[in-house]
Motif scaffolding. Structure first.
Motif, PDB file in Angstrom:
ATOM      1  N   UNK A 173      25.744  17.765  32.686  1.00 41.81           N
ATOM      2  CA  UNK A 173      25.672  18.778  31.636  1.00 41.81           C
ATOM      3  C   UNK A 173      24.696  18.257  30.570  1.00 41.81           C
ATOM      4  N   UNK A 174      23.387  18.461  30.735  1.00 42.15           N
ATOM      5  CA  UNK A 174      22.412  17.815  29.853  1.00 42.15           C
ATOM      6  C   UNK A 174      22.285  18.438  28.468  1.00 42.15           C
ATOM      7  N   UNK A 175      22.767  19.663  28.291  1.00 39.72           N
ATOM      8  CA  UNK A 175      22.654  20.295  26.976  1.00 39.72           C
ATOM      9  C   UNK A 175      23.519  19.583  25.948  1.00 39.72           C
ATOM     10  N   UNK A 189      20.770  39.190  38.869  1.00 37.27           N
ATOM     11  CA  UNK A 189      21.239  37.801  38.914  1.00 37.27           C
ATOM     12  C   UNK A 189      21.421  37.278  37.487  1.00 37.27           C
ATOM     13  N   UNK A 190      22.524  36.557  37.265  1.00 41.64           N
ATOM     14  CA  UNK A 190      22.725  35.891  35.977  1.00 41.64           C
ATOM     15  C   UNK A 190      22.033  34.530  36.030  1.00 41.64           C
ATOM     16  N   UNK A 191      21.109  34.323  35.108  1.00 45.62           N
ATOM     17  CA  UNK A 191      20.356  33.077  35.060  1.00 45.62           C
ATOM     18  C   UNK A 191      20.799  32.295  33.834  1.00 45.62           C
ATOM     19  N   UNK A 192      21.505  31.213  34.089  1.00 44.18           N
ATOM     20  CA  UNK A 192      21.950  30.351  32.994  1.00 44.18           C
ATOM     21  C   UNK A 192      20.787  29.465  32.560  1.00 44.18           C
ATOM     22  N   UNK A 193      20.596  29.346  31.253  1.00 46.95           N
ATOM     23  CA  UNK A 193      19.444  28.644  30.696  1.00 46.95           C
ATOM     24  C   UNK A 193      19.945  27.480  29.855  1.00 46.95           C
ATOM     25  N   UNK A 194      19.391  26.300  30.115  1.00 44.53           N
ATOM     26  CA  UNK A 194      19.882  25.111  29.426  1.00 44.53           C
ATOM     27  C   UNK A 194      18.715  24.218  29.008  1.00 44.53           C
ATOM     28  N   UNK A 195      18.805  23.734  27.782  1.00 49.25           N
ATOM     29  CA  UNK A 195      17.827  22.780  27.267  1.00 49.25           C
ATOM     30  C   UNK A 195      18.308  21.368  27.547  1.00 49.25           C
ATOM     31  N   UNK A 196      17.421  20.500  28.007  1.00 46.48           N
ATOM     32  CA  UNK A 196      17.791  19.117  28.259  1.00 46.48           C
ATOM     33  C   UNK A 196      17.790  18.374  26.916  1.00 46.48           C
ATOM     34  N   UNK A 197      18.853  18.589  26.156  1.00 44.80           N
ATOM     35  CA  UNK A 197      18.941  18.012  24.822  1.00 44.80           C
ATOM     36  C   UNK A 197      19.119  16.510  24.864  1.00 44.80           C
ATOM     37  N   UNK A 207      27.360  31.095  19.909  1.00 43.88           N
ATOM     38  CA  UNK A 207      27.499  32.127  20.929  1.00 43.88           C
ATOM     39  C   UNK A 207      27.646  31.594  22.330  1.00 43.88           C
ATOM     40  N   UNK A 208      27.478  30.286  22.517  1.00 40.63           N
ATOM     41  CA  UNK A 208      27.694  29.709  23.832  1.00 40.63           C
ATOM     42  C   UNK A 208      26.468  29.713  24.722  1.00 40.63           C
ATOM     43  N   UNK A 209      26.704  29.727  26.010  1.00 38.36           N
ATOM     44  CA  UNK A 209      25.648  29.587  27.012  1.00 38.36           C
ATOM     45  C   UNK A 209      24.642  30.729  26.930  1.00 38.36           C
ATOM     46  N   UNK A 210      23.347  30.382  27.056  1.00 32.01           N
ATOM     47  CA  UNK A 210      22.292  31.396  27.111  1.00 32.01           C
ATOM     48  C   UNK A 210      22.179  31.896  28.539  1.00 32.01           C
ATOM     49  N   UNK A 211      22.181  33.199  28.736  1.00 30.98           N
ATOM     50  CA  UNK A 211      22.069  33.792  30.070  1.00 30.98           C
ATOM     51  C   UNK A 211      21.095  34.955  30.020  1.00 30.98           C
ATOM     52  N   UNK A 256      16.733  26.524  34.478  1.00 30.41           N
ATOM     53  CA  UNK A 256      17.161  27.905  34.739  1.00 30.41           C
ATOM     54  C   UNK A 256      17.925  27.905  36.055  1.00 30.41           C
ATOM     55  N   UNK A 257      19.157  28.395  36.029  1.00 34.44           N
ATOM     56  CA  UNK A 257      20.000  28.420  37.222  1.00 34.44           C
ATOM     57  C   UNK A 257      20.459  29.843  37.496  1.00 34.44           C
ATOM     58  N   UNK A 258      19.973  30.424  38.595  1.00 31.26           N
ATOM     59  CA  UNK A 258      20.414  31.749  39.019  1.00 31.26           C
ATOM     60  C   UNK A 258      21.718  31.564  39.797  1.00 31.26           C
ATOM     61  N   UNK A 259      22.821  31.942  39.169  1.00 28.66           N
ATOM     62  CA  UNK A 259      24.143  31.627  39.710  1.00 28.66           C
ATOM     63  C   UNK A 259      24.519  32.563  40.859  1.00 28.66           C
ATOM     64  N   UNK A 260      24.892  31.955  41.976  1.00 34.72           N
ATOM     65  CA  UNK A 260      25.334  32.744  43.122  1.00 34.72           C
ATOM     66  C   UNK A 260      24.267  33.634  43.718  1.00 34.72           C
ATOM     67  N   UNK A 261      22.998  33.266  43.564  1.00 33.23           N
ATOM     68  CA  UNK A 261      21.906  34.117  44.040  1.00 33.23           C
ATOM     69  C   UNK A 261      21.630  33.956  45.531  1.00 33.23           C
ATOM     70  N   UNK A 262      22.176  32.894  46.147  1.00 32.27           N
ATOM     71  CA  UNK A 262      21.889  32.623  47.546  1.00 32.27           C
ATOM     72  C   UNK A 262      22.713  33.446  48.509  1.00 32.27           C
ATOM     73  N   UNK A 263      22.320  33.472  49.785  1.00 27.87           N
ATOM     74  CA  UNK A 263      23.023  34.285  50.783  1.00 27.87           C
ATOM     75  C   UNK A 263      24.362  33.699  51.210  1.00 27.87           C
TER      76      UNK A 263
END
Length: 261
Positions: free
Chosen positions: A46-48, A178-186, A206-210, A231-238
């Motif tokens: 969890x780098x943020x 797709x929900x794309x979770x966005x995180x800064x490597x703080x 406000x929490x996680x950026x999506x 950027x992580x597209x959650x559950x986007x795979x088959x």
């Protein structure tokens, strides 16, 4: 233009599965000046917020793409312990042979990770990018993964204050909604000490950026600060199941932003 505008400025704070989990393919630099072996660390973290470190198993695949050619790098991996702000966990160090000019796309296909708190498996198929001699060759091309984010901006020299646009694909086709979770490597890994630095920013209101991809799989994010962004597209795979349990097969991409000086 219309499909880009639909996705622009979509930065929402939606509830997200597997919040904060990011697989890192971390290198100190993205722009490589001299030929040689570039150290890389694979860390599930969890780098943020410099949070919990998850134990990482030996990946199914770890390789690079350069000038359209694939080179297996799995034999370069060695197990290490990585210490974050809360705990230590199993990670890997390896190397990337950067010899010729051009782009080097790093790809990791991890073994699905069981998240006990959510009773699901997570598989974050991850891409990161290096470049030597400022010669673009591969960055804009899909790799052919089960799911991936294809950048529409050069991902290793984004300007802070500009935007980044990507397209979410699954089996080569756009993924809408797709929900794309966005995180800064703080907090960044220390390559010498196998530990993290202190976070340089605090928690976001406000929490996680999506962001949410549009009907053609595109999303755009305004990049506010220099550094690494994931950027992580959650559950986007088959794939949706592993060993009888739900699987979140995610597409992850890391970009590097710079201040204009």
């Amino acid at each position: 233009m219309k499909k880009t505008l639909i996705a622009s400025a979509v930065a929402l704070t939606l509830p997200a599965m597997a919040s904060g989990h990011f697989l890192l393919e971390y290198t100190t630099d993205t722009m490589i000046e001299r030929p040689g072996d570039v150290p890389v660390k694979l860390i599930f973290w969890h780098p943020m917020d410099n949070g919990h470190v998850m134990d990482l198993d030996l990946p199914q695949d770890f390789y690079m793409i350069h000038n359209g050619e694939k080179t297996d790098l799995k034999d370069t991996l060695e197990t290490v312990q990585f210490t974050g702000g809360e705990n230590s966990g199993a990670a890997f160090k390896g190397s990337v042979p950067v010899k010729r000019s051009g782009d080097y796309i790093l790809v990791t296909v991890p073994v699905p990770y069981y998240e006990e708190s959510e009773d699901i498996y997570i598989q974050q198929i991850t891409k990161a990018f290096l470049n030597r001699s400022e010669l673009p060759t591969d960055w804009m091309n899909p790799v052919g993964l089960p799911t991936e984010i294809v950048p529409l901006n050069k991902p290793y020299n984004i300007l802070a204050g500009s935007t980044f646009t990507g397209q979410v694909l699954a089996e080569g086709q756009p993924v809408a909604g797709a929900e794309i979770e966005i995180e800064y490597m703080a907090a960044e890994p220390d390559m010498e000490n196998a530990a993290s630095s202190a976070p340089v920013v605090g928690a976001l209101p406000g929490g996680t950026i999506v962001a949410v991809s549009d009907t053609n799989g595109y999303f755009t994010f305004g990049v506010p600060k220099a550094g690494y962004w994931g950027f992580a597209a959650l559950g986007s795979g088959p794939a949706t199941e592993h060993e009888g349990k739900e699987l979140s097969q995610d597409a992850v991409i890391w970009i590097r932003a710079w201040d204009m000086e």
